[in-house]
Design a protein around this motif. Sequence first.
Motif, PDB file in Angstrom:
ATOM      1  N   LEU A 167       0.829  -1.210   0.000  1.00  0.00           N
ATOM      2  CA  LEU A 167       0.000   0.000   0.000  1.00  0.00           C
ATOM      3  C   LEU A 167       0.865   1.263   0.000  1.00  0.00           C
ATOM      4  CD1 LEU A 167      -2.829   1.383   0.470  1.00  0.00           C
ATOM      5  CD2 LEU A 167      -2.386   1.132   2.909  1.00  0.00           C
ATOM      6  N   VAL A 205       1.698   5.088  -2.491  1.00  0.00           N
ATOM      7  CA  VAL A 205       1.324   6.265  -1.698  1.00  0.00           C
ATOM      8  C   VAL A 205       2.548   7.169  -1.504  1.00  0.00           C
ATOM      9  CG1 VAL A 205       0.681   6.999   0.646  1.00  0.00           C
ATOM     10  CG2 VAL A 205      -0.654   5.231  -0.514  1.00  0.00           C
ATOM     11  N   SER A 233      -2.601   6.755  -7.789  1.00  0.00           N
ATOM     12  CA  SER A 233      -3.770   6.807  -6.892  1.00  0.00           C
ATOM     13  C   SER A 233      -4.715   5.656  -7.238  1.00  0.00           C
ATOM     14  CB  SER A 233      -4.524   8.127  -7.053  1.00  0.00           C
ATOM     15  OG  SER A 233      -3.672   9.202  -6.805  1.00  0.00           O
ATOM     16  N   ASP A 281      -3.700   2.880  -8.477  1.00  0.00           N
ATOM     17  CA  ASP A 281      -3.032   1.670  -7.969  1.00  0.00           C
ATOM     18  C   ASP A 281      -3.374   1.468  -6.481  1.00  0.00           C
ATOM     19  OD1 ASP A 281      -1.233  -0.596  -8.238  1.00  0.00           O
ATOM     20  OD2 ASP A 281       0.213   0.544  -7.054  1.00  0.00           O
ATOM     21  N   VAL A 282      -3.472   2.587  -5.760  1.00  0.00           N
ATOM     22  CA  VAL A 282      -3.854   2.486  -4.338  1.00  0.00           C
ATOM     23  C   VAL A 282      -5.242   1.847  -4.234  1.00  0.00           C
ATOM     24  CG1 VAL A 282      -4.397   3.827  -2.258  1.00  0.00           C
ATOM     25  CG2 VAL A 282      -2.389   4.412  -3.625  1.00  0.00           C
ATOM     26  N   ALA A 322      -5.513   8.610  -1.438  1.00  0.00           N
ATOM     27  CA  ALA A 322      -4.076   8.305  -1.323  1.00  0.00           C
ATOM     28  C   ALA A 322      -3.385   9.319  -0.412  1.00  0.00           C
ATOM     29  CB  ALA A 322      -3.446   8.314  -2.710  1.00  0.00           C
TER      30      ALA A 322
END
Length: 596
Positions: free
Chosen positions: A398, A402, A454, A456-457, A531
Amino acid sequence: MRMSSSLPYAHAKVGGFTQEAPHLHNPFTDDPILEKVLRRWMPQNVYTKVAEDLTKFGNRIVNEIDALGRECELHPPKLEQYDAWGNRVDKLVLTPEWTKLKRIAAEEGLIGIGYDPNMDPTWRRVHQISKLFLFSPSAGLVTCPLAMTDGAAKTIKELKLDAISPEAKEAFRRLTSRNPDEAWTSGQWMTEKRGGSDVGSGTDTHAIHVDGNRYLLNGYKWFSSAVDADMTFTLARPVDSKGNIIEGSKGLSLFFVELRDKKTNKLNGIQMVRLKNKLGTKQLPTAELLLDGAEAIKVSDDGRGVAGIANMLNITRIHNAYASVGSMRRVISLARDYATRRVVFGQKQSNWPLHLATIAKLEVETRACTLLLLEATRLLGKQEAGQANLTEQLNLRLITPVLKLYAGKKCVPLISEGIECFGGQGYIEDTGLPTLLRDAQVTPIWEGTTNVLSLDVLRVLEKDNVAQAFVEHIIDILKQNKAQDCPQLSKCEVEVKKALSKLTDVLKTISSRDSSVAGGLNVTRCAREIAFAFARIYSGALLIAHAGDPTISTQSDKEAAYRFVVEDGLIDLHLEMFSDKRNAKDRAIVYENFKE
Ligand code: UCC
Ligand code: FAD
């Protein structure tokens, strides 16, 4: 009355005053928190060795490396495509200082440390990334090939390619070597003309099967940085025996390519079409490449190209973050030094409350980003040492996007403000300061833009228990606050917990779609704010834990935590922001008075 010969501006004289330039200090011993974090985290024997290495390296940066990096900026690479007789040669002309910096990088183990079997596996990543963080703002962008080199070594290791390919085994040895005569660097060719974010749609490099896992690649790679590399990983679409390919990212495989023939040193079916003329990163040779039958080895299963190269991305994104934070730290370090040498309106800049307040704001943000960077690195080290529990593994996945997106986004305005601390001199090329700003602008773009990361988050949050693992991890970090009698830190703790609970409430509401907002909710439109909330809550907790350790902390650490957490706030999320209806309103704002 003075004689004309003593006039300060007569004839060739240029006046009696010269402003003293800012001094570059040893970036390790000058940093207000790095050494303390290492002392807090590492076992004494590891800390002693690491601190000794970083102090020595910091001196080398001041006395040798910084000047080499500057020369790379002043003498950017050139491409000579033809020799005098009209032969296509595609010769890269690189300044010797670039080559020297690559040699120093190998010698200093800037990649090797991360893989060194003789070093403590838990801490070698923290050691390596701390060293690169110090190196980065002086390194003439040699950090770019180093990032990709580290990513390539990691990919070989994670996909266990050394077991299946002697070429990959040899590449791993060279990528991690400390011998400058043997060390290799890698490229990472993903972006094509149609797109760098959406590589699934954007890649039209085709891979023609030769035999076994050998292929020939034909395509056009639109951005290929550090093209003086020895090898690269790249994506392409295998063509089946009937001449068909599979569209989308499911049709992509991962390929290993050596750039030159070992015997002839000729390029391997590759033409360097041109070098990019860029806003910054001018030190770095970034080329457009035509692949015209480049020999390649397929190293992933069919269709697993993106998942394979993701091993590389998660490493280069951490490198990207130390580049962002390293430049933030450098501009502050120079600005605070300069403030003690520059007199304005009758006193030193450092005595003007407004100037101090300006730099203090930059300092607080930079401390937060530094802690986030070191934390991601700590988790990476633990994971690689086989010591990370599931919560830590999920938090590493995570925090990687970020960290990259948050530090990249913060560094550009911060460095711009830092440049202003030097007034007009900050805008003058000879000072070297403008390089910091233009090189910073790339960090939010390459290795995934802010929006793409973001998203991907959000991709990570779809996995089970990630949000819960984040909450548990933050609560654990807060428990490290040993200064329970400090009202400032207690207030900070309350605010982190409040923000955490707000974030989880919003995420729950969105995922259940059980909303009080009329109409649908669109999560992606607020992916950035989500994010950012993760970044600020995580950094806030880290600032508290750092300030709450009496063995290393100062009053300024507590003050920094308070300003970041309580004064600046951690979260800016409201359900209304997610409303679908805002899309139409956004469109109306953006396209007012626009004719397609
Ligand atoms: O810019 C570049 C080099 C610059 C030079 C280096 C500088 C470094 C710093 C230096 C300091 C000075 S190289 C180009 C970088 N390009 C990007 O970063 C691409 C950005 N786009 C993305 O990240 C997209 O999200 C994509 C390409 C990953 C999306 O692709 P897909 O195929 O549409 O995505 P999917 O279908 O969601 O993911 C495919 C698989 C999934 O796994 P499975 O199939 O097992 O479910 C994903 O979970 O890939 C997995 N995956 C990941 N796994 C995707 N991203 C990740 C990830 N980050 N980590 C793990
Ligand atoms: P686009 O994808 O067209 O993005 C344009 C804008 O659209 C961005 O603001 C983006 O955030 C936004 N956007 C895209 N998708 C979405 C979405 N779904 N939702 C909301 N917003 C979205 N690539 C390599 O492979 N290897 C290299 O060595 C390399 N070196 C580079 C060196 C430099 C100096 C630069 C500038 C780039 C380099 N790149 C390299 C390319 C880089 O990785 C890409 O430019 C980057 O990933 C963005 O891709 P793009 O240019 O196609 O932008």
